[in-house]
Design an enzyme around this catalytic site. Structure first.
Site, mmCIF file in Angstrom:
data_model
loop_
_atom_site.group_PDB
_atom_site.id
_atom_site.type_symbol
_atom_site.label_atom_id
_atom_site.label_comp_id
_atom_site.label_asym_id
_atom_site.label_seq_id
_atom_site.Cartn_x
_atom_site.Cartn_y
_atom_site.Cartn_z
ATOM 1 N N HIS A 845 46.160 36.423 38.902
ATOM 2 C CA HIS A 845 44.817 36.995 38.886
ATOM 3 C C HIS A 845 44.040 36.239 39.965
ATOM 4 O O HIS A 845 43.430 35.206 39.704
ATOM 5 C CB HIS A 845 44.175 36.831 37.513
ATOM 6 C CG HIS A 845 44.919 37.519 36.414
ATOM 7 N ND1 HIS A 845 44.578 38.759 35.944
ATOM 8 C CD2 HIS A 845 46.026 37.148 35.710
ATOM 9 C CE1 HIS A 845 45.405 39.124 34.980
ATOM 10 N NE2 HIS A 845 46.308 38.157 34.821
ATOM 11 N N THR A 846 44.102 36.757 41.184
ATOM 12 C CA THR A 846 43.599 35.998 42.334
ATOM 13 C C THR A 846 42.096 35.765 42.274
ATOM 14 O O THR A 846 41.603 34.802 42.850
ATOM 15 C CB THR A 846 43.959 36.724 43.642
ATOM 16 O OG1 THR A 846 43.415 38.051 43.612
ATOM 17 C CG2 THR A 846 45.463 36.802 43.808
ATOM 18 N N CYS A 847 41.376 36.653 41.604
ATOM 19 C CA CYS A 847 39.920 36.462 41.532
ATOM 20 C C CYS A 847 39.565 35.164 40.826
ATOM 21 O O CYS A 847 38.577 34.519 41.151
ATOM 22 C CB CYS A 847 39.271 37.625 40.785
ATOM 23 S SG CYS A 847 39.444 39.197 41.627
ATOM 24 N N PHE A 848 40.406 34.809 39.826
ATOM 25 C CA PHE A 848 40.096 33.639 39.004
ATOM 26 C C PHE A 848 41.065 32.493 39.254
ATOM 27 O O PHE A 848 41.113 31.536 38.477
ATOM 28 C CB PHE A 848 40.121 34.035 37.522
ATOM 29 C CG PHE A 848 39.208 35.191 37.210
ATOM 30 C CD1 PHE A 848 37.834 35.027 37.200
ATOM 31 C CD2 PHE A 848 39.733 36.452 36.955
ATOM 32 C CE1 PHE A 848 36.997 36.092 36.923
ATOM 33 C CE2 PHE A 848 38.905 37.519 36.677
ATOM 34 C CZ PHE A 848 37.528 37.347 36.665
ATOM 35 N N TRP A 881 44.157 41.232 39.801
ATOM 36 C CA TRP A 881 42.714 41.499 39.764
ATOM 37 C C TRP A 881 41.983 40.176 39.859
ATOM 38 O O TRP A 881 42.573 39.136 39.822
ATOM 39 C CB TRP A 881 42.262 42.255 38.527
ATOM 40 C CG TRP A 881 42.683 41.660 37.233
ATOM 41 C CD1 TRP A 881 43.923 41.713 36.666
ATOM 42 C CD2 TRP A 881 41.885 40.890 36.326
ATOM 43 N NE1 TRP A 881 43.943 41.053 35.486
ATOM 44 C CE2 TRP A 881 42.704 40.542 35.227
ATOM 45 C CE3 TRP A 881 40.545 40.473 36.311
ATOM 46 C CZ2 TRP A 881 42.250 39.786 34.156
ATOM 47 C CZ3 TRP A 881 40.090 39.734 35.243
ATOM 48 C CH2 TRP A 881 40.943 39.396 34.170
#
Length: 881
Positions: A845-848, A881
């Site tokens: 989850h690259t956003c986080f 996401w």
């Protein structure tokens, strides 16, 4: 004001020496119209009366002093009363015997004002007084208020006169206790007065506002404010605040600026009556500062016309200089080190200093920086002052000189104290911080402005700043705000470090907004990455781009910051890919690029350069490292600087070497035409070669020992400036579209060193540290002691540098870390435990910054799964996401 000798002989004299000085010009300097006389300066025989020492220190004009209660008690049969002139003059204070006739009062008014007796009408308690009556017969009381209404018919603003006259009359009644319960009518009348101010005629508006002063309304309100009755004081406080604040919101700006004399009058009266620490005085002072900062001040005293002059404003500079000096005094460090100067004092000091500095700066422009001790020249002598129209310059220049040295000395001690606290932090004594530090930078900026006026002072200022570089950089990073002008620091970037320069540069870029509705949305096909990105960015309204971007790839569910970081990396790799002919990589450093002179093979090449400028500015705005850097020749052109021979070393090593040889050759060999060179350059363009003349008649101009430096300079100019001028200009314009202006674009690059931009665009150039990575990673579902976590870090430790970058990109959409390493990321990294089967690959989850994988049964299984995702073609596009 203290003596001249003290300021000259002791340039570092403390501002406390001024603390007991008058805060306004002496009575002789008070400006007054010829038809306006100070009523309290006349006794009953109309001879001038000398002011007592205590009254002279009150910074009120003569027009206002008339409203203040007399300290003289009337003797038996003796009266003191007020006569308000409704013809544009001031209120008079007259003293007579109760047996004097009304006619004798008219005669005194004529003697003072010049108004013929025949035109005078005195009204008391609604009745006109008859000439033949005595004051006793008319029942005129001590401290009564009479109205002179004979010339009402000649005024241009009869309603305004009547309104303010009623206001002043009501205030008198309140002061005398005749109306123990103040009504809201005072505030209502003030609102009515502002409402009826002419909006479209500046001259009429000035006359209208002058009525407020001429009727002594400010003095009456201040008299009410100083009342012993709390209800009266509160009424006056609310009324003055309402008038000062409403005038700014109700009146058009050009008309509001004409309220300056009124606000100045309130300041003078309140400082003398309530003191400079009074909150109402502070409000009026701040309002006046805002006005004069916008309109400036006059270089001359007014000749009957109400303007704000240097003599009116400088007392506030001196007052604030004293307050700032005391707040920075290290002898009171137990209190001041934490609290420091107040925000309002610093703001007001800045507001008053700018117009004062501009006026005196004009003097400096004529006479060059001022040297101390002052010479009898250029307006500093009395004769010179008159010639240049500068009656107060000598004293004010000396006072500014003292302010400069005093504040600089105390701030230097404060900065030194800060650095001592930093040493304590390194020893583990906690985070050093004091509220007072937040104002240091603004004060330093004003001190630097003052230093430009005095010979040698600016060099001395920056010498001290270099000595206190650590604390100065701390202040910049902690307290420099986006809304402020920081050019004074950027002009001397040698006193800053990378962190401070980066902070100042980023504040020139827009701030990314959080609201989804304001983001510029893009839906892009990976197979058409460059062309579709071009359509979304190049044709967008710059304003929509400044809010931020929302990115999504077609046929992929992932969205959010991680996807945006991936897009920035991929699109920049495409822009600077030499196969796209936009940029050329330097032979000696393949990470560095400059515009390709042959880019015109693409008809849209200039539009693509504008697009490229926008993308780079947006990447910097979003704080994303994209893995490319500019060559020096490109960076210097964006900075508006010239290119020298040493600057082309990486961009064209062959040309650099050739030019060095030409310049170092024996002069006789050059003059013998050994090189057979003329002022031409051969270039290849679209597959064909052509000869370009470097100067008029260049083909026949031989290179000699005398002109070889010019030849080299023209050669470099054509190769790296002329041939790519259009490309650089379009890139700069695209960058400026995001940063808002070309001026700021140039300032942005001027504020940085090339190495600074390298770190901001490319990121850290050191190999990814596994220990640093591990230190900035937390776990969810796993514990650090679990075997899977131990296996993971052992596997990462055995990876190649490129594999680690791919893993990091898979995990975070970041391939190049900030220069601070993992500590420079917006968040810590996380490893999450999932319940999926062992045959599943890790997900992210690259956003986080989350990496997720199941508890693999062995280190070999985990290594196999990680080997798959660290392949370049797989590691991209796996973020969910």
């Amino acid at each position: 004001m203290t003596s001249n000798a003290g300021a000259v002989n002791n340039p570092k004299r403390k501002l406390d020496d001024y603390a007991s000085d008058d805060l306004v010009p002496p009575p002789s300097a008070v400006r007054m119209r010829k038809d306006q006389l100070a009523p309290s300066s006349f006794t009953d025989d109309s001879r001038p009366r000398h002011h007592s020492p205590s009254s002279s220190s009150t910074p009120s004009s003569s027009s206002s002093s008339s409203m203040m209660p007399s300290s003289l008690a009337s003797s038996s049969g003796r009266l003191q009363f007020f006569v308000r002139l409704l013809s544009g003059g001031n209120t008079l204070v007259l003293q007579t015997e109760s047996t004097d006739s009304v006619k004798s009062v008219h005669e005194k008014i004529q003697f003072i004002t010049g108004i013929p007796i025949i035109e005078q009408r005195l009204i008391y308690r609604g009745k006109q007084l008859q000439w033949e009556q005595t004051l006793a017969e008319c029942e005129v009381q001590n401290d009564a208020g009479l109205q002179l209404v004979g010339r009402m018919r000649s005024t241009g603003h009869p309603q305004a006169w009547q309104l303010i006259n009623d206001l002043v009359s009501q205030i008198f009644d309140l002061c005398k206790g005749q109306n123990p319960r103040p009504s809201s009518r005072i505030k209502t009348r003030l609102t009515e007065f502002l409402t009826m101010t002419p909006r479209n005629d500046a001259e009429q508006a000035a006359e209208h506002l002058q009525i407020f002063l001429s009727s002594c309304a400010p003095a009456a309100l201040v008299m009410l404010y100083m009342s012993q009755a709390k209800v009266n004081k509160d009424t006056a406080d609310e009324s003055i605040r309402q008038f000062v604040n409403s005038s700014k919101s109700v009146l058009p700006k050009p008309i509001y600026m004409q309220c300056a004399p009124i606000v100045l009058e309130f300041c003078k009266l309140l400082s003398g009556a309530a003191g400079v620490d009074d909150s109402l005085y502070g409000l009026c002072r701040s309002s006046l500062g805002g006005i004069v900062e916008s309109i400036g001040i006059s270089r001359w005293e007014s000749n009957g016309k109400d303007v704000i002059a240097l003599g009116d404003i400088f007392p506030f500079v001196r007052e604030l200089g004293v307050k700032l000096s005391r707040a920075l005094d290290p002898s009171m460090e137990s209190l001041n080190a934490f609290m420091g100067p107040s925000l309002s004092d610093v703001r007001d000091f800045t507001a008053f200093m700018r117009p004062v500095r501009n006026v005196i700066g004009d003097h400096v422009a004529i006479c060059s920086p001022i040297a101390f001790p002052l010479q009898e020249e250029c307006g500093t002598s009395e004769e010179g002052s008159k010639r240049y129209g500068m009656p107060y310059y000598r004293e004010q220049i000396k006072c500014l000189h003292d302010i400069y040295f005093d504040l600089l000395e105390k701030l230097e001690l404060c900065l030194k104290k800060m650095e001592e606290l930093f040493v304590g932090k390194e020893k583990g004594e906690g985070e050093p911080f004091a509220l007072g530090w937040s104002q240091y930078l603004a004060i330093l900026k004003e001190i630097n402005g003052i230093s430009k006026l005095f010979k040698g002072s600016e060099d001395e200022f920056w010498k001290k700043m270099r000595q206190r570089r650590v604390s100065l950089c701390f202040l910049i990073v902690k307290f420099a705000k986006r809304s402020e002008d920081h050019r004074w620091i950027l002009e001397h970037k040698e006193v800053t470090n990378f962190e401070a320069r980066r902070h100042l540069a980023k504040m020139m870029l827009p701030e990314v907004k959080d609201e989804y509705e304001e983001l510029h949305e893009m839906l892009i096909d990976r197979s058409q990455l460059l062309s579709e990105s071009f359509e979304y960015i190049a044709h967008a309204d710059p304003e929509s781009l400044r809010g931020g971007l929302f990115m999504e790839f077609k046929n992929e569910e992932a969205t959010g910051p991680g996807v945006l970081r991936e897009w920035f990396f991929l699109v920049c790799q495409a822009i600077f890919n030499p196969q796209n002919a936009l940029f050329v990589a330097c032979p000696n450093d393949r990470r560095r690029f400059f515009p390709n002179p042959a880019s015109k093979v693409d008809p849209l090449h200039l539009e693509y350069f504008s697009f490229s400028g926008r993308v780079i500015a947006l990447a910097l705005m979003h704080k994303i490292q994209v893995g490319v850097v500019f060559d020096r020749v490109f960076f210097l052109q964006l900075s508006g600087k010239n290119i020298s021979l040493d600057d082309i070393r990486d961009a064209d090593p062959y040309l650099y070497s050739s030019c060095k040889q030409i310049l170092e050759m024996d002069p006789e060999m050059v003059d013998q035409d050994t090189l057979a060179l003329t002022f031409v350059r051969e270039v290849e363009e679209l597959g064909s070669r052509k000869v370009v003349e470097l100067c008029p008649n260049g083909r026949s101009t031989m290179v000699t020992s005398k002109n070889r430096e010019q030849y080299v300079e023209l050669l470099i100019q054509h190769r790296f400036v002329t041939s790519i001028a259009e490309q650089v200009a379009h890139f700069a314009q695209g960058f400026a579209d995001i940063i808002t202006t070309l001026r700021l674009q140039k300032s942005f690059f001027q504020s940085l060193d090339l190495e600074d931009l390298d770190w901001m665009l490319h990121g850290s150039e050191t190999a990814v540290s596994v220990e640093d990575w591990k230190a900035h990673t937390d776990y969810n579902g796993y514990k650090e002691s679990d075997p899977q976590i131990s296996w993971f870090w052992k596997i990462v430790g055995c990876m190649s540098a490129e594999q680690r970058k791919v893993l990091l990109f898979f995990w975070t959409s970041i391939k190049y870390l900030p220069v601070e390493g993992f500590g420079g990321l917006a968040s810590r990294l996380y490893i999450y435990k999932t319940r999926e089967s062992y045959d599943r690959l890790p997900s992210s989850h690259t956003c986080f910054y989350r990496l997720c994988f199941p508890p693999y049964p062995s280190m070999d299984v985990m290594q196999d799964r990680l080997r798959i995702i660290t392949q370049e073609h797989v590691g991209c596009s796996f973020g969910t996401w």
